[in-house]
Design a protein around this motif. Structure first.
Motif, PDB file in Angstrom:
ATOM      1  N   ASN A 153       0.826  -1.207   0.000  1.00  0.00           N
ATOM      2  CA  ASN A 153       0.000   0.000   0.000  1.00  0.00           C
ATOM      3  C   ASN A 153       0.865   1.263   0.000  1.00  0.00           C
ATOM      4  O   ASN A 153       2.105   1.179  -0.035  1.00  0.00           O
ATOM      5  N   HIS A 155       1.569   3.253   2.233  1.00  0.00           N
ATOM      6  CA  HIS A 155       2.414   3.421   3.426  1.00  0.00           C
ATOM      7  C   HIS A 155       3.593   2.449   3.413  1.00  0.00           C
ATOM      8  O   HIS A 155       4.313   2.328   4.407  1.00  0.00           O
ATOM      9  N   LEU A 156       3.729   1.718   2.311  1.00  0.00           N
ATOM     10  CA  LEU A 156       4.757   0.690   2.178  1.00  0.00           C
ATOM     11  C   LEU A 156       4.596  -0.421   3.219  1.00  0.00           C
ATOM     12  O   LEU A 156       5.578  -1.004   3.688  1.00  0.00           O
ATOM     13  N   GLU A 157       3.369  -0.691   3.599  1.00  0.00           N
ATOM     14  CA  GLU A 157       3.071  -1.944   4.297  1.00  0.00           C
ATOM     15  C   GLU A 157       2.917  -2.996   3.205  1.00  0.00           C
ATOM     16  O   GLU A 157       2.396  -2.701   2.128  1.00  0.00           O
ATOM     17  N   HIS A 158       3.346  -4.225   3.477  1.00  0.00           N
ATOM     18  CA  HIS A 158       3.211  -5.230   2.423  1.00  0.00           C
ATOM     19  C   HIS A 158       2.734  -6.567   2.954  1.00  0.00           C
ATOM     20  O   HIS A 158       2.925  -6.894   4.127  1.00  0.00           O
ATOM     21  N   VAL A 159       2.087  -7.281   2.075  1.00  0.00           N
ATOM     22  CA  VAL A 159       1.529  -8.588   2.397  1.00  0.00           C
ATOM     23  C   VAL A 159       1.978  -9.555   1.308  1.00  0.00           C
ATOM     24  O   VAL A 159       1.952  -9.221   0.125  1.00  0.00           O
ATOM     25  N   MET A 180      -6.788  -2.398   1.676  1.00  0.00           N
ATOM     26  CA  MET A 180      -5.822  -1.324   1.408  1.00  0.00           C
ATOM     27  C   MET A 180      -6.455  -0.139   0.681  1.00  0.00           C
ATOM     28  O   MET A 180      -5.739   0.769   0.261  1.00  0.00           O
TER      29      MET A 180
ATOM     30  N   VAL B 160       1.609 -13.652   4.515  1.00  0.00           N
ATOM     31  CA  VAL B 160       2.478 -12.989   5.488  1.00  0.00           C
ATOM     32  C   VAL B 160       2.176 -11.492   5.476  1.00  0.00           C
ATOM     33  O   VAL B 160       2.228 -10.857   4.419  1.00  0.00           O
ATOM     34  N   VAL B 161       1.840 -10.957   6.633  1.00  0.00           N
ATOM     35  CA  VAL B 161       1.525  -9.532   6.743  1.00  0.00           C
ATOM     36  C   VAL B 161       2.684  -8.788   7.408  1.00  0.00           C
ATOM     37  O   VAL B 161       3.160  -9.205   8.469  1.00  0.00           O
ATOM     38  N   HIS B 162       3.112  -7.726   6.758  1.00  0.00           N
ATOM     39  CA  HIS B 162       4.099  -6.808   7.344  1.00  0.00           C
ATOM     40  C   HIS B 162       3.426  -5.445   7.410  1.00  0.00           C
ATOM     41  O   HIS B 162       3.250  -4.796   6.361  1.00  0.00           O
ATOM     42  N   ALA B 163       3.023  -5.014   8.596  1.00  0.00           N
ATOM     43  CA  ALA B 163       2.326  -3.737   8.715  1.00  0.00           C
ATOM     44  C   ALA B 163       3.050  -2.854   9.721  1.00  0.00           C
ATOM     45  O   ALA B 163       3.897  -3.314  10.482  1.00  0.00           O
ATOM     46  N   HIS B 164       2.700  -1.561   9.715  1.00  0.00           N
ATOM     47  CA  HIS B 164       3.434  -0.615  10.556  1.00  0.00           C
ATOM     48  C   HIS B 164       2.960  -0.598  12.002  1.00  0.00           C
ATOM     49  O   HIS B 164       3.667  -0.118  12.881  1.00  0.00           O
TER      50      HIS B 164
END
Lengths: 362, 362
Positions: A153, A155-159, A180, B160-164
């Protein structure tokens, strides 16, 4: 061939035409690529023949609903980030970028990513048009796994999705893309050059450029649509083409539903004969019927253009009262095989009819 | 202490009580753990003091709606797979397993995972109760990142989730859990032993066992609820407790919405006085009001038990006509701090009132 900024407008226009209403607004696509090319220099567009079998090739694409792209602009960092994460997972650095689909945003944004990276863009894509779902590409039809897929997204969050098949990958990506905000960067279908050669629809980006150029040249000569048709007839895939309707939009239903722009557009003939055309779309135009009779159906292309300027009209910019011509165009043969129709034929969109090539419809 | 099969029933019953209606059905939790313990041997339950600061500790938890768990049984492979993938990402092999919450399934399933791996389970969790969202744990309140988080379905597809932040992690996991059918295995909040000691609610699994045992012992003496209350008064956290209502369920609304079991349960007093209690739940019971006045509110515990047997009743098994007692119980002090209330206080669930400890409510 270097993709310089002055070529982008024709590229984006032609890609929007082949995008059959979807794939994003060409103005937005052009801005994104222009910015990157001005900053990093023009990327090379290479043919399938110039691609090495061992090169790691990654598609990059925006996933969501095109109405959203208008308000929530794409930034480029997200797509580059998605690509980097997919490279980390596969352990292979990208040697080339490829478009997943041809569309105003989705076949132009790869130029931006490629420019940033100093990589070439392959003159090919996974459909020679645009389609609304991740499994609907020749890469999948002819055996390339869709996952791992990385979605990012703003905000550079990634899945990262690891699924057993491309449809399951789509389902998971759609859920996340919706969370997102229906505008997200995606890199998936990591491939080798060999896989690209075996599965992609070749030459489609340069064809998009030719289409965009034919429209502009035609304007100078007074008939952009005739110029467009004349060009299409010279192409290897899009040579069965005809104007199916000349009308005015008299009804339009468009909503964001299930993660797409879904809708129906009804046109009334300008000749006063009372004939009506109905177009059904899911991001992309899927079928066009005149007075209830199918005139063109997926995977063949239903293209809407302004009746005077020949400018392609995307589904998110359709509006009541607009005067447009509807052009039906043949899809590439690789898109019309039984395996391909099992993935993106009419029944895959819920239509209770079989595919009939446009050249066989009266 | 070895967690043998004969201890599981009391464990699961007590955990279901502390689960405040959520955290899953104790029968299902017990079956899952029993199977693994019979096959691999009983895991060790270790106290926070016995945990090494450098040990890699992973929570494992089922995410979804408890009504679904009844029909879509958990298998164990999924949870083990989630853990393995998270280990791969962090590069640290698990040295211990921890429960994220106390509940009939979610504090018992870690025994199954630990048994399979030959690892100990830490006698602690992230709330000393159950809560419906991933960010609602002391791990998050006191600074442990929720992601990377790995969610797995029954086909062993994983995302796999990478969130802030933890709330953003929750949003993405909820979207995927919904796509996965609202019953999925999850491992997240990878921690060191030091982080666990700094943030977890300690001793809660052995307290759950004590609670389950007190109910059963009480049955032999004729008053399980009095026995339960007497035990709670000896505990470090749950010592402010009282029976708030003795009634019959006269109205029940329960739906699967937004990825949870959402609903309201209305009870009428059995004493014939016409008094009514309303309980609002989102997987877990959140608030209990008598004739419009709040009697207990999150993070304090609203526990529903059968009025005769003292058996905890989970939200998915509430039914019209059921005769139950409602017990209010104090949450651990670490759950009542301003930082904690900012994550799972009443306003975080949309209630327009501040938290008041049960001991301060008339």
């Amino acid at each position: 061939m270097k993709v310089t900024v002055d070529l982008l407008e024709d590229f984006a226009r032609g890609a929007a035409f082949l995008g059959t209403g979807g794939g994003g607004d060409p103005y937005i696509g052009r801005l994104a690529a222009q910015h990157a090319i001005e900053e990093y220099g023009p990327p090379e567009l290479i043919s399938l023949d110039e691609l090495d079998d061992d090169t790691a090739v990654y598609p990059v694409v925006y996933i969501g609903a095109p109405t959203i792209f208008i308000e929530k602009l794409i930034c480029g960092d997200d797509m580059d980030f998605a690509l980097s994460k997919l490279e980390e997972i596969t352990g292979r650095k990208a040697g080339a970028i490829i478009s997943a689909e041809v569309g105003g945003v989705n076949s132009i944004v790869p130029f931006a990513v490629a420019a940033r990276r100093g990589l070439p863009v392959v003159d090919a894509d996974g459909m020679g048009r645009a389609f609304p779902e991740v499994q609907m590409v020749t890469f999948n039809v002819y055996g390339v796994p869709a996952s791992p897929a990385v979605i990012v997204n703003e905000h550079l969050e990634h899945v990262v999705v690891h699924a057993h098949d491309a449809k399951s990958t789509e389902n998971k990506l759609r859920a996340i893309a919706t969370e997102m905000g229906l505008g997200a960067g995606l890199s998936c279908y990591p491939m080798t050059g060999k896989q690209v050669k075996d599965t992609a629809v070749g030459g489609t980006l340069s064809l998009a450029h030719g289409i965009g150029r034919a429209i502009v040249e035609g304007r100078k000569q007074g008939d952009p649509i005739e110029s467009l048709l004349a060009y299409l007839r010279t192409t290897p895939y899009y040579n069965k083409c005809k104007v199916l309707f000349d009308g005015k939009i008299v009804d339009l239903l468009r909503e964001v539903k299930g993660g797409w722009n879904i809708g129906t557009c009804v046109l009334e003939a300008l000749d006063g004969g009372g004939s009506r055309m109905e177009i059904v779309f899911q991001n992309e135009n899927l079928i066009a019927r005149v007075d209830g009779k199918t005139k063109v159906i997926v995977p063949d292309l239903v293209c809407v253009v302004d009746r005077e300027s020949g400018e392609p009209v995307t589904t998110e910019t359709l509006r009541y009262g607009q005067r447009v011509k509807i052009i039906g165009v043949s899809a590439a043969p690789i898109m019309r095989t039984p395996e391909a129709l099992a993935v993106f034929g009419p029944r895959m969109f819920g239509f209770d009819e079989d595919f009939v090539p446009i050249e066989d419809i009266a």
